[in-house]
Design a protein around this motif. Sequence first.
Motif, PDB file in Angstrom:
ATOM      1  N   GLY A   1       0.705  -1.162   0.304  1.00  0.00           N
ATOM      2  CA  GLY A   1      -0.251   0.115  -0.216  1.00  0.00           C
ATOM      3  C   GLY A   1       0.823   0.980  -0.016  1.00  0.00           C
ATOM      4  N   PHE A   2       2.216   1.764  -0.620  1.00  0.00           N
ATOM      5  CA  PHE A   2       3.127   1.907  -0.171  1.00  0.00           C
ATOM      6  C   PHE A   2       3.307   3.276  -1.827  1.00  0.00           C
ATOM      7  CE2 PHE A   2       4.539  -0.246   2.509  1.00  0.00           C
ATOM      8  CZ  PHE A   2       3.878   0.615   4.077  1.00  0.00           C
ATOM      9  N   THR A   3       2.265   4.605  -1.903  1.00  0.00           N
ATOM     10  CA  THR A   3       1.146   4.089  -3.421  1.00  0.00           C
ATOM     11  C   THR A   3       2.707   5.667  -3.932  1.00  0.00           C
ATOM     12  OG1 THR A   3      -0.557   4.507  -2.437  1.00  0.00           O
ATOM     13  CG2 THR A   3      -0.536   5.693  -4.372  1.00  0.00           C
ATOM     14  N   MET A   4       3.482   5.904  -2.912  1.00  0.00           N
ATOM     15  CA  MET A   4       4.388   6.784  -3.543  1.00  0.00           C
ATOM     16  C   MET A   4       5.795   5.943  -4.282  1.00  0.00           C
ATOM     17  SD  MET A   4       4.935   9.616  -3.754  1.00  0.00           S
ATOM     18  CE  MET A   4       6.270  10.450  -3.927  1.00  0.00           C
ATOM     19  N   ARG A   5       6.238   5.107  -3.747  1.00  0.00           N
ATOM     20  CA  ARG A   5       6.800   3.770  -3.953  1.00  0.00           C
ATOM     21  C   ARG A   5       6.527   3.345  -5.409  1.00  0.00           C
ATOM     22  NH1 ARG A   5      11.351   4.990  -1.551  1.00  0.00           N
ATOM     23  NH2 ARG A   5      11.023   4.903   0.673  1.00  0.00           N
ATOM     24  N   VAL A   6       5.178   2.835  -5.764  1.00  0.00           N
ATOM     25  CA  VAL A   6       4.939   2.197  -6.686  1.00  0.00           C
ATOM     26  C   VAL A   6       4.731   3.618  -8.204  1.00  0.00           C
ATOM     27  CG1 VAL A   6       2.696   2.148  -7.710  1.00  0.00           C
ATOM     28  CG2 VAL A   6       3.008   1.039  -5.803  1.00  0.00           C
ATOM     29  N   LEU A   7       4.211   4.925  -7.793  1.00  0.00           N
ATOM     30  CA  LEU A   7       4.927   6.145  -8.246  1.00  0.00           C
ATOM     31  C   LEU A   7       5.821   6.099  -8.859  1.00  0.00           C
ATOM     32  CD1 LEU A   7       3.334   8.354 -10.024  1.00  0.00           C
ATOM     33  CD2 LEU A   7       4.126   9.478  -7.547  1.00  0.00           C
ATOM     34  N   ASN A   8       6.577   5.188  -8.051  1.00  0.00           N
ATOM     35  CA  ASN A   8       7.891   5.625  -8.803  1.00  0.00           C
ATOM     36  C   ASN A   8       8.663   5.233  -9.024  1.00  0.00           C
ATOM     37  OD1 ASN A   8       8.546   8.397  -6.280  1.00  0.00           O
ATOM     38  ND2 ASN A   8       9.681   7.400  -4.845  1.00  0.00           N
ATOM     39  N   ALA A   9       8.452   3.477  -8.618  1.00  0.00           N
ATOM     40  CA  ALA A   9       8.920   2.611  -9.945  1.00  0.00           C
ATOM     41  C   ALA A   9       8.055   2.640 -10.965  1.00  0.00           C
ATOM     42  CB  ALA A   9       8.571   1.252  -9.345  1.00  0.00           C
ATOM     43  N   SER A  10       7.032   3.134 -11.123  1.00  0.00           N
ATOM     44  CA  SER A  10       6.233   3.378 -12.375  1.00  0.00           C
ATOM     45  C   SER A  10       7.492   3.923 -13.541  1.00  0.00           C
ATOM     46  CB  SER A  10       4.835   3.312 -12.504  1.00  0.00           C
ATOM     47  OG  SER A  10       4.491   4.112 -11.977  1.00  0.00           O
ATOM     48  N   GLN A  11       7.013   5.371 -12.795  1.00  0.00           N
ATOM     49  CA  GLN A  11       8.234   5.797 -13.198  1.00  0.00           C
ATOM     50  C   GLN A  11       9.090   6.029 -14.428  1.00  0.00           C
ATOM     51  OE1 GLN A  11       7.990   9.698 -10.686  1.00  0.00           O
ATOM     52  NE2 GLN A  11       6.060  10.437 -11.843  1.00  0.00           N
ATOM     53  N   PHE A  12      10.156   5.297 -13.645  1.00  0.00           N
ATOM     54  CA  PHE A  12      11.037   4.380 -13.336  1.00  0.00           C
ATOM     55  C   PHE A  12      10.760   3.452 -15.411  1.00  0.00           C
ATOM     56  CE2 PHE A  12      13.976   0.826 -13.607  1.00  0.00           C
ATOM     57  CZ  PHE A  12      15.160   1.730 -14.263  1.00  0.00           C
ATOM     58  N   LEU A  13      10.224   2.080 -15.530  1.00  0.00           N
ATOM     59  CA  LEU A  13      10.173   2.226 -15.626  1.00  0.00           C
ATOM     60  C   LEU A  13       9.147   2.349 -17.331  1.00  0.00           C
ATOM     61  CD1 LEU A  13       8.529  -1.228 -13.607  1.00  0.00           C
ATOM     62  CD2 LEU A  13      10.307  -1.661 -15.493  1.00  0.00           C
ATOM     63  N   THR A  14       8.602   3.511 -17.138  1.00  0.00           N
ATOM     64  CA  THR A  14       7.878   4.209 -18.005  1.00  0.00           C
ATOM     65  C   THR A  14       8.934   5.118 -18.995  1.00  0.00           C
ATOM     66  OG1 THR A  14       5.770   4.653 -16.804  1.00  0.00           O
ATOM     67  CG2 THR A  14       6.569   6.377 -19.043  1.00  0.00           C
ATOM     68  N   THR A  15      10.328   5.284 -18.447  1.00  0.00           N
ATOM     69  CA  THR A  15      10.916   6.323 -18.752  1.00  0.00           C
ATOM     70  C   THR A  15      12.286   4.962 -19.676  1.00  0.00           C
ATOM     71  OG1 THR A  15      11.122   7.738 -17.406  1.00  0.00           O
ATOM     72  CG2 THR A  15      13.377   7.613 -18.600  1.00  0.00           C
ATOM     73  N   TYR A  16      12.116   3.582 -19.345  1.00  0.00           N
ATOM     74  CA  TYR A  16      13.160   2.830 -19.060  1.00  0.00           C
ATOM     75  C   TYR A  16      12.147   2.494 -20.564  1.00  0.00           C
ATOM     76  CZ  TYR A  16      14.518  -1.531 -20.792  1.00  0.00           C
ATOM     77  OH  TYR A  16      15.265  -2.823 -21.291  1.00  0.00           O
ATOM     78  N   PHE A  17      10.746   1.745 -20.577  1.00  0.00           N
ATOM     79  CA  PHE A  17       9.870   1.927 -21.656  1.00  0.00           C
ATOM     80  C   PHE A  17      10.510   2.472 -23.418  1.00  0.00           C
ATOM     81  CE2 PHE A  17       8.802  -2.101 -19.415  1.00  0.00           C
ATOM     82  CZ  PHE A  17       9.644  -3.090 -20.298  1.00  0.00           C
ATOM     83  N   LYS A  18      10.128   4.081 -22.865  1.00  0.00           N
ATOM     84  CA  LYS A  18       9.921   5.099 -23.649  1.00  0.00           C
ATOM     85  C   LYS A  18      11.490   4.909 -24.689  1.00  0.00           C
ATOM     86  CE  LYS A  18       9.243  10.001 -23.971  1.00  0.00           C
ATOM     87  NZ  LYS A  18       8.666  11.500 -23.003  1.00  0.00           N
ATOM     88  N   GLN A  19      12.154   5.042 -23.596  1.00  0.00           N
ATOM     89  CA  GLN A  19      13.938   5.053 -24.357  1.00  0.00           C
ATOM     90  C   GLN A  19      14.284   4.155 -25.273  1.00  0.00           C
ATOM     91  OE1 GLN A  19      16.644   5.993 -21.219  1.00  0.00           O
ATOM     92  NE2 GLN A  19      16.067   7.840 -21.182  1.00  0.00           N
ATOM     93  N   GLN A  20      13.381   2.641 -24.664  1.00  0.00           N
ATOM     94  CA  GLN A  20      13.426   1.846 -25.250  1.00  0.00           C
ATOM     95  C   GLN A  20      12.863   1.260 -26.995  1.00  0.00           C
ATOM     96  OE1 GLN A  20      16.091  -1.441 -24.749  1.00  0.00           O
ATOM     97  NE2 GLN A  20      16.810   0.923 -23.219  1.00  0.00           N
TER      98      GLN A  20
END
Length: 167
Positions: free
Chosen positions: A77-96
């Motif tokens: 239930g740590f929404t801020m952590r989910v936000l950080n990880a999903s932003q990391f993955l969004t950036t990663y997949f966008k660059q790929q």
Amino acid sequence: MVATAVNNLGNIYGKMRKNDSALYYYRQAKPLWLKADDYDGLCETTLGMAKIFRALGMQDSSLFYARQSISAGWHGGFTMRVLNASQFLTTYFKQQGQTDSAFRYLEVSVAAKDSLFSQEKNKEVQNLFFAQRQRESDIKEKETAYRANVRFYLLVAVIVFLLVLAF
């Protein structure tokens, strides 16, 4: 406490770009978080590991740990952590150039952000209600004190009147 200290060492070495040392400490912290059933710390550690593996060019490991971070964040239930990880993955997949995956994690990011902001709004509303109740309570206390003072002065006046009448 030990997991926090070890994780912080991983964070420090990660910022110093000493990736081997950072991974060493992250790997030491991860089982400690699992043993303590602390998903917040686990999210931070696994996202830190994902960032290190990405810097080392180990994309599969980076994705594995970033997804673990999101999973632990949702589970705990740590929404801020989910936000950080999903932003990391969004950036990663966008660059790929994988826009479908980037879009998927962008949706997760937006959902986490919406949830986070709705929590903030709820807190603000609760704070307003609390402040209003506090003001009402203060007003009632002042009214009670005023009535007690009026009764006291009225009693003193009656006693003085009776003393004057007695003399």
